[in-house]
Design a protein around this motif. Structure first.
Motif, short mmCIF file in Angstrom:
data_model
loop_
_atom_site.label_atom_id
_atom_site.label_comp_id
_atom_site.label_asym_id
_atom_site.label_seq_id
_atom_site.Cartn_x
_atom_site.Cartn_y
_atom_site.Cartn_z
N LYS A 1 0.82 -1.20 0.00
CA LYS A 1 0.00 0.00 0.00
C LYS A 1 0.86 1.26 0.00
O LYS A 1 0.50 2.27 -0.60
CB LYS A 1 -0.91 0.03 1.23
N LEU A 2 1.99 1.20 0.69
CA LEU A 2 2.87 2.36 0.80
C LEU A 2 3.86 2.47 -0.35
O LEU A 2 4.61 3.44 -0.44
CB LEU A 2 3.62 2.32 2.14
N GLY A 3 3.89 1.47 -1.21
CA GLY A 3 4.79 1.49 -2.36
C GLY A 3 6.24 1.27 -2.00
O GLY A 3 7.14 1.81 -2.65
N LYS B 1 9.16 11.52 3.38
CA LYS B 1 8.38 10.99 2.26
C LYS B 1 7.59 9.76 2.72
O LYS B 1 6.43 9.60 2.35
CB LYS B 1 9.32 10.63 1.11
N PHE B 2 8.22 8.90 3.50
CA PHE B 2 7.53 7.72 4.03
C PHE B 2 6.33 8.14 4.87
O PHE B 2 5.23 7.61 4.73
CB PHE B 2 8.50 6.87 4.87
N ASN C 1 4.68 11.01 4.81
CA ASN C 1 3.65 11.61 3.96
C ASN C 1 2.84 10.55 3.24
O ASN C 1 1.63 10.66 3.11
CB ASN C 1 4.29 12.58 2.95
N SER C 2 3.52 9.52 2.78
CA SER C 2 2.84 8.41 2.11
C SER C 2 1.89 7.71 3.09
O SER C 2 0.75 7.40 2.76
CB SER C 2 3.87 7.43 1.56
N LEU C 3 2.37 7.46 4.29
CA LEU C 3 1.56 6.82 5.33
C LEU C 3 0.29 7.63 5.59
O LEU C 3 -0.81 7.09 5.65
CB LEU C 3 2.39 6.68 6.61
N SER D 1 -1.16 9.80 3.61
CA SER D 1 -2.06 9.90 2.46
C SER D 1 -2.75 8.57 2.15
O SER D 1 -3.88 8.56 1.71
CB SER D 1 -1.32 10.44 1.23
N VAL D 2 -2.08 7.46 2.41
CA VAL D 2 -2.65 6.15 2.08
C VAL D 2 -3.69 5.71 3.11
O VAL D 2 -4.71 5.14 2.76
CB VAL D 2 -1.53 5.08 1.96
#
Length: 121
Positions: A26-28, A47-48, A50-52, A54-55
């Motif tokens: 899910k986090l790519g 970045k990690f 922010n991804s967390l 947003s996902v």
């Protein structure tokens, strides 16, 4: 060594019924990278995080808890001050230079100011 962020990530993952591989997908990122973050072998990036954010559909409380855990886990903090007003830029630089010399009482006072729900007049 499991970090505070690692603990919070595991709690989030398990509470959502996910295994490590599912959260990583899910986090790519790879499951090895996520495992390394959970176990304190790799430092998470902004970045990690922010991804967390947003996902996952996180509550405000969950975001605050994860952000606090992130800040406690990382060794350094960088702030982009290029777009700040001169006053805010100066404040951030003075604060950074004086940070180590703040007393516990001063830290408490600053935290109280920053955590106010009402704007300072």
């Amino acid at each position: 060594m499991l970090t505070l962020l690692g603990k919070e990530l595991r709690i989030l993952r398990i509470s959502r019924g996910e295994i490590l591989k599912e959260m990583a997908e899910k986090l790519g990122i790879t499951s090895a990278y996520l495992s390394a973050i959970e176990n304190g072998k790799r430092e998470p990036t902004r970045k990690f995080m922010n991804s967390l954010f947003s996902v996952y559909d996180l509550s405000a409380e969950e975001k605050v808890k994860l952000e606090g855990a992130y800040q406690e886990t990382i060794d350094s903090v960088s702030i982009d001050i290029s777009s700040l007003t001169p006053e805010k830029r100066n404040l951030s630089l003075v604060f950074a230079r004086q940070f180590d010399s703040l007393s516990d009482k001063e830290v408490k006072n600053i935290m109280e100011i920053l955590n106010r729900k009402e704007p300072v007049q």
